[in-house]
Design a protein around this motif. Structure first.
Motif, PDB file in Angstrom:
ATOM      1  N   ALA A  63       0.828  -1.206   0.000  1.00 24.59           N
ATOM      2  CA  ALA A  63       0.000   0.000   0.000  1.00 24.59           C
ATOM      3  C   ALA A  63       0.863   1.257   0.000  1.00 24.59           C
ATOM      4  O   ALA A  63       0.568   2.227  -0.719  1.00 24.59           O
ATOM      5  N   ALA A  67       1.239   4.227  -3.019  1.00 25.24           N
ATOM      6  CA  ALA A  67       0.478   5.395  -2.573  1.00 25.24           C
ATOM      7  C   ALA A  67       0.618   6.532  -3.584  1.00 25.24           C
ATOM      8  O   ALA A  67       1.704   6.800  -4.101  1.00 25.24           O
ATOM      9  N   ALA A 105      -7.602   0.719   6.689  1.00 22.36           N
ATOM     10  CA  ALA A 105      -7.778   1.912   5.859  1.00 22.36           C
ATOM     11  C   ALA A 105      -6.820   1.905   4.676  1.00 22.36           C
ATOM     12  O   ALA A 105      -7.195   2.289   3.557  1.00 22.36           O
ATOM     13  N   LEU A 106      -5.590   1.470   4.903  1.00 19.54           N
ATOM     14  CA  LEU A 106      -4.627   1.363   3.805  1.00 19.54           C
ATOM     15  C   LEU A 106      -5.133   0.411   2.732  1.00 19.54           C
ATOM     16  O   LEU A 106      -5.027   0.691   1.535  1.00 19.54           O
ATOM     17  N   GLU A 108      -8.298  -0.571   2.120  1.00 27.56           N
ATOM     18  CA  GLU A 108      -9.499  -0.071   1.454  1.00 27.56           C
ATOM     19  C   GLU A 108      -9.174   1.038   0.460  1.00 27.56           C
ATOM     20  O   GLU A 108      -9.812   1.150  -0.589  1.00 27.56           O
ATOM     21  N   GLU A 109      -8.162   1.848   0.772  1.00 29.14           N
ATOM     22  CA  GLU A 109      -7.792   2.929  -0.127  1.00 29.14           C
ATOM     23  C   GLU A 109      -7.099   2.407  -1.374  1.00 29.14           C
ATOM     24  O   GLU A 109      -7.254   2.942  -2.471  1.00 29.14           O
ATOM     25  N   ARG A 113      -7.866   1.118  -6.804  1.00 28.81           N
ATOM     26  CA  ARG A 113      -6.857   1.604  -7.752  1.00 28.81           C
ATOM     27  C   ARG A 113      -6.100   0.482  -8.430  1.00 28.81           C
ATOM     28  O   ARG A 113      -5.268   0.733  -9.311  1.00 28.81           O
TER      29      ARG A 113
END
Length: 251
Positions: A63, A67, A105-106, A108-109, A113
């Motif tokens: 992740a 980023a 959270a990492l 899911e973000e 993508r």
């Protein structure tokens, strides 16, 4: 448009030509490609073998490596499925058990993508004819992760049918597993080889020159069986076919 290449361990270590083909293909289509050097294993071998906690640091590393990139493209349905299906589960469970703050959270973000190559071409770029030229008879093996995990459907076949000079022939029982399954092949070698023998037998029976796939892990397994049996059919990743043109043929 810019995208990051998530090349995967198998391609980086054993099939670098596939990664090169992805870059060549995407740049030809106007996409700038970056290769974040911090990327490493996605953690799928550990996770599938039951070492869930050991996969957590790899989730975080992946992740963080990707980023900021709006698109992360990988020539592997297997690794794409690991990220999109299992990363959120790993993150939520780690936090519930008091480990890995922020891991969910990492995950899911990152998930929205990440695209398998054929998804990116068809769904994001909106192309099926990528200007490829490959004058051979080809049959396509859909990997389990791509077929069932990601639901790729006919995207790979649509891309192959648009390749100039390519004759796509249907693979009998295409939806059946090839028998690789990562560590399954190590734990159950006799069953794995039997399944792969059925798959390669079907491929040989089509009369195709090339057995194509979108996961080099599956193709490594099938190529080994074909070579041991002395068959003339060769295996090739879809990206390498799509990257081949009349001006720059596959070598």
């Amino acid at each position: 448009m810019r995208a990051a290449l998530f090349v995967t361990c198998v391609n980086d270590a054993l099939y670098p030509r596939t990664g090169i083909a992805v870059v060549r293909l995407l740049e030809r289509l106007g996409v700038g490609v970056d290769f974040p050097a911090a990327q490493s294993c996605c953690g799928q071998p550990q996770y599938n073998t039951g070492y869930r906690r050991e996969s957590e640091p790899l989730l975080r590393r992946t992740a963080e490596a990707f980023a900021g990139y709006p698109y992360v493209v990988t020539p592997s349905g297997s690794c794409a499925a690991m990220v999109r299906t299992h990363y959120p589960r790993i993150g939520r469970l780690a936090e519930r058990e008091g480990r890995g703050p922020g891991l969910a959270a990492l995950a899911e973000e990152l998930v929205p993508r990440v695209f398998e190559l054929t998804e990116f071409l068809v769904d994001v770029l909106g192309v099926t004819d990528v200007g490829a030229y490959f004058p051979h008879t080809v049959t396509y093996h859909p990997s389990c992760h791509g077929l069932r995990g990601l639901g790729l459907g006919e995207r790979p076949q649509r891309l192959l049918r648009a390749v100039k000079g390519l004759d796509l022939v249907e693979l009998p029982d295409a939806g059946e597993c090839c028998g690789f399954g990562g560590t399954f092949a190590v734990k159950n070698p006799d069953v794995s080889v039997a399944m792969g023998t059925d798959k390669t037998g079907n491929a040989v029976g089509t009369g195709a020159d090339v057995l194509c796939g979108a996961d080099n892990s599956c193709l490594a397994h099938l190529d080994g069986i074909l070579r041991r049996r002395g068959e003339a059919v060769r295996t090739l990743h879809l990206a390498e076919i799509l990257a081949s043109t009349e001006e720059e043929p596959l070598t």
